[in-house]
Design an enzyme around this catalytic site. Structure first.
Site, PDB file in Angstrom:
ATOM      1  N   HIS A  19      -4.371 -13.543  -2.039  1.00 11.66           N
ATOM      2  CA  HIS A  19      -3.742 -12.507  -1.221  1.00 11.66           C
ATOM      3  C   HIS A  19      -3.106 -13.201  -0.021  1.00 11.66           C
ATOM      4  CE1 HIS A  19      -2.866  -8.555   0.204  1.00 11.66           C
ATOM      5  NE2 HIS A  19      -3.586  -8.689   1.292  1.00 11.66           N
ATOM      6  N   CYS A  73      -1.136  -2.751  -0.372  1.00  7.44           N
ATOM      7  CA  CYS A  73      -0.838  -4.156  -0.662  1.00  7.44           C
ATOM      8  C   CYS A  73      -1.507  -4.677  -1.926  1.00  7.44           C
ATOM      9  CB  CYS A  73      -1.212  -5.010   0.551  1.00  7.44           C
ATOM     10  SG  CYS A  73      -0.370  -4.444   2.057  1.00  7.44           S
ATOM     11  N   HIS A  94       5.271 -10.995   3.389  1.00  7.56           N
ATOM     12  CA  HIS A  94       4.370 -10.013   2.766  1.00  7.56           C
ATOM     13  C   HIS A  94       5.205  -8.835   2.266  1.00  7.56           C
ATOM     14  CE1 HIS A  94       1.141  -7.540   1.683  1.00  7.56           C
ATOM     15  NE2 HIS A  94       0.269  -7.854   2.644  1.00  7.56           N
TER      16      HIS A  94
END
Length: 407
Positions: free
Chosen positions: A298, A167, A333
């Site tokens: 994030h 990620c 995401h």
């Protein structure tokens, strides 16, 4: 002063294929409006899953988006990356044939590579045995094909690096690409990432207890997790002097980046390591905390991530926290593409003068402490001269890029 290298590196082209739009301009407009790209997943059979929402790209037509690649021979993540890269080249005003004659390449990040292909092969194996595997699908599995797809589509002969640091991978890719351009090893680089919605990733986050029921609510007291999503994103990087010489539009300069890998816990981020990553990014960019106008978080919307991320920001910035928002509240995401989308929207924020919002926010979690400005629900006009873009990943892989207005 940035420690990237002798040449200043700028972003002159943007490309995006996402649940909120199939180009960068449409995506940025949707984010400014705080719209949601989340809907019930259609990429796989969700029977038995208690959480079924995802951020999918509806009606992505690879045949219409690409000239060179045969979509039947490539996985979805590779096709999303190639489509985004093609857009970035056009947005930069570059001729594809001329670009292919230069020292140009690509660096693309990913988490799960071509997991949908692996899903299909797994079903074949379980259903009809190992010998039933489709060789054409097997050839699509290697994650390295994601950057290879970009180079193949555009006829590029420079490096084609797929960086699988999950990620935070797009930020790794942007930093790596910026190094190649800054040091003169490449004239142009396409940097970003791609991932696809798939059963494997969805099930993994479900088992971790990290999937949200309906919506992602970063920084909210009732946040309950992420929404899995997909997309491809690409930024075209080139030296500032070359961009100015050809009269290119410059979105932003890549001022620097920071990396850290603490490896303290497989899934739990570490605030001290994240804080050190922020400090390294600031040193790389040659900036101080008071110069940062915006942080693209994030911001996964899990209780642990948001507490850890805000604690790290407080450790570095003290009482003066810049506005910090999460685009995952709208996009979901997108895994390895996530920090690439963050970088793209930082470029748009710098160009257009706005702060992207955190959608779905009802009440900021008091446990995050005082003075937190998550830009709730509505974008806000603001001059953004320097933006800090976060990307964190399992295993303690942290990567932060710093983008700034060219002066």
């Amino acid at each position: 002063m940035s420690d990237l290298g002798p040449r200043r590196v700028v972003v002159t082209g943007l490309g995006a294929v996402s649940s909120l739009g199939k180009d960068a301009e449409t995506l940025a407009a949707a984010v400014r409006e705080g719209r949601s790209g989340i809907s019930p997943a259609r990429s796989f059979d969700t029977t038995g899953f208690p959480q079924v929402m995802a951020g999918e790209v509806p009606d992505f037509d690879a045949h219409a988006s690409l000239r060179t690649l045969d979509p039947e021979r490539w996985g979805r993540s590779a096709l999303l990356a190639a489509a985004a890269a093609t857009q970035a080249v056009a947005d930069a005003g570059l001729d594809r044939t001329e670009l292919s004659r230069t020292r140009a390449g690509s660096a693309m990040g990913t988490t799960s590579g071509e997991a949908p292909v692996v899903d299909r092969l797994t079903r074949q194996w379980i259903g009809e045995g190992l010998k039933s595997l489709d060789p054409g699908l097997v050839a699509q599995v290697p994650a390295g094909r994601i950057a290879a797809a970009v180079n193949t589509e555009l006829g590029l002969t420079g490096e084609a690096q797929t960086i699988p640091t999950a990620c935070s991978a797009s930020n790794y890719a942007i930093g790596y690409a910026a190094d190649l351009v800054s040091t003169g090893e490449a004239d142009y680089m396409l940097a970003g990432g791609a991932d696809s919605v798939n059963r494997y990733t969805h099930a993994g986050f479900l088992r971790l207890g990290a999937l949200a029921e309906e919506v992602c609510r970063p920084f909210d007291k009732d946040r309950d997790g992420i929404i899995t999503a997909e997309g491809g994103v690409a930024l075209l990087l080139e030296p500032l002097d070359r961009a100015l010489a050809r009269g290119a539009r410059v979105y932003a300069e890549v001022l620097g980046y920071g990396l850290s890998c603490d490896a303290k816990h497989m899934v739990h981020p570490d605030s001290g390591s994240v804080a050190e990553c922020i400090r390294r990014a600031h040193r790389s960019a040659g900036i101080t905390t008071d110069q940062v106008d915006y942080i693209c978080a994030h911001g996964t919307g899990t209780p642990t991530n948001d507490l850890t991320e805000v604690a790290a920001v407080r450790e570095v910035f003290g009482d003066r926290l810049p506005p910090i928002s999460s685009i995952k509240s709208m996009l979901g995401h997108t895994m390895g593409a996530a920090s690439g989308f963050g970088a793209l929207l930082c470029c748009k924020a710098i160009e257009q003068g706005f702060l992207p919002p955190t959608a779905n926010l009802r009440e900021v979690d008091a446990a995050l402490g005082p003075g937190l400005d998550p830009v709730p629900n509505t974008a806000r006009p603001a001059e953004v001269r320097i933006a800090q873009n976060h990307g964190f990943a399992f295993g303690g892989n942290n990567a932060i890029t710093i983008l700034g207005k060219v002066s």
